[in-house]
Design a protein around this motif. Structure first.
Motif: not given
Length: 385
Positions: A286-287, A293-297, A312-319, A364-368
């Motif tokens: 979530s960062q 993000s969970q830390f801000e929340q 989510q800012r993008a359809p997929w996020a991976v940590m 972390n990585a994000t994308g479509d």
């Protein structure tokens, strides 16, 4: 803050949030605290810990007077971990300190037997379980559950510690010998399709928000990868997972972030595995992948501020977790290569010396497209292995 001191709080330039514990979770609260205009103060266990940038005190979180001295200079107390003793927490509450989550909630994250009993009262789906004080009691449970089960120490276990899969009561004989009264927790060995995690945040005034349910991949008892959202999650699964998270947060009176680790079984049940009442490894995505993000929340929640969007800012996020090991050179020497190879990846470091199996950072990585996001995250993380 003192529960009756909100008017005094508003006259100050910044709300002071005290975090007990100087690990990476406290470290990752520093940036959002600055952005929110909060003053973050940390009680670290030792010099040079991950959150040293915000460490205003060093001392033993088990010592009441140490914790009292730290709490005297903040408006609200929260945590990097769940290990502060109940007697210390309750003394702070008696002193009028705002503690979030409070001891009445936190005890269910501190003691797995208490957690199981309370979740049963709330009607939350969970594996079959029992408190066992002798090898005979454990053997009886094994005989009733196919000859294999999971045994856990009720307190102090994490990242696979304090957990054993047993097929004979003798496999836990040393734990029974070490018991000074009390009991061990035994659970059925769940046949699951995958592990999931549901995060929710709740503020003292009662507002709750939920994050997308995610899939977690464990290796050797340690979270290795997280996929947000959980691929192929049906509307029913999403609704059930979120409903479980909300019910636990309300039923236990959690304030701050709550992570609920879940099993999705091969007969389509969703069962609760464990709880964490703080930011959690399953939410590191979530960062970079969520509006909030969970830390801000967590900071918003414990300060009783309006909660942020969890979209989510993008359809997929991976940590991907970075674990220490027998490597040549330092982690720092690998950052440039990872960033050059995968400029779309976001690399987070914890300021820890690497050792085998120790979490020292994450990517972390994000994308479509999920396959593309997985490739970027794993390729960047590979530079640290």
């Amino acid at each position: 803050m003192r529960e009756n001191g909100r008017d005094e709080r508003r006259t100050r330039m910044a709300l002071r949030v005290g975090v007990i514990g100087g690990g990476q979770l406290a470290r990752m609260m520093i940036a959002p605290a600055v952005e929110l205009g909060l003053e973050l103060r940390v009680l670290a266990e030792a010099e040079g810990m991950s959150a040293q940038l915000a460490a205003t005190a060093v001392g033993d979180y088990r010592d009441l007077e140490t914790v009292r001295g730290f709490a005297a200079d903040v408006d609200v107390v929260t945590f990097d971990h769940e290990h502060v003793p109940q007697e210390v927490l309750r003394a702070l509450v008696d002193d009028g300190v705002a503690v979030h989550p409070g001891p009445d909630a936190l005890r269910f994250a501190q003691d797995k037997l208490d957690m199981r009993a309370r979740l049963a009262e709330l009607g939350i789906p969970q594996p079959d379980w029992a408190a066992v004080a002798t090898t005979d009691e454990l053997q009886a449970f094994l005989d009733d559950h196919g000859g294999r089960a999971v045994v856990k120490t009720p307190r102090g276990g994490y990242d696979g510690k304090g957990v054993r899969v047993v097929s004979d009561a003798a496999d836990a004989a040393d734990w029974f010998e070490a018991l000074d009264g009390g009991a061990l927790l035994v659970e059925e060995l769940v046949s699951f399709v995958r592990e999931l995690a549901q995060q929710v945040a709740r503020r003292p005034s009662g507002e709750i928000v939920a994050y997308p349910v995610v899939e977690t991949v464990q290796r050797d008892g340690v979270c290795a990868e997280v996929f947000a959202p959980a691929a192929g999650a049906t509307l029913r699964l999403i609704e059930v997972a979120e409903g479980i998270g909300r019910s636990i947060a309300e039923g236990l009176g959690v304030t701050g972030m709550l992570a609920v680790e879940l099993f999705e079984t091969d007969d389509e049940r969703i069962l609760v595995n464990e709880l964490a009442m703080r930011p959690h490894n399953s939410g590191h995505w979530s960062q970079d992948g969520s509006v909030t993000s969970q830390f801000e929340q967590h900071l918003r929640a414990v300060a009783d501020l309006p909660l942020g969007e969890t979209t989510q800012r993008a359809p997929w996020a991976v940590m991907i977790n970075i674990l220490g090991g027998p490597q040549e050179g330092t982690l720092d020497s690998r950052f440039a290569d990872a960033m050059a190879d995968q400029p779309g990846a976001k690399i987070h470091t914890y300021g820890k010396a690497p050792r085998p199996g120790r979490k020292v950072g994450h990517v972390n990585a994000t994308g479509d497209e999920l396959d593309d996001v997985v490739f970027v995250a794993r390729a960047a993380a590979d530079h640290f292995r």
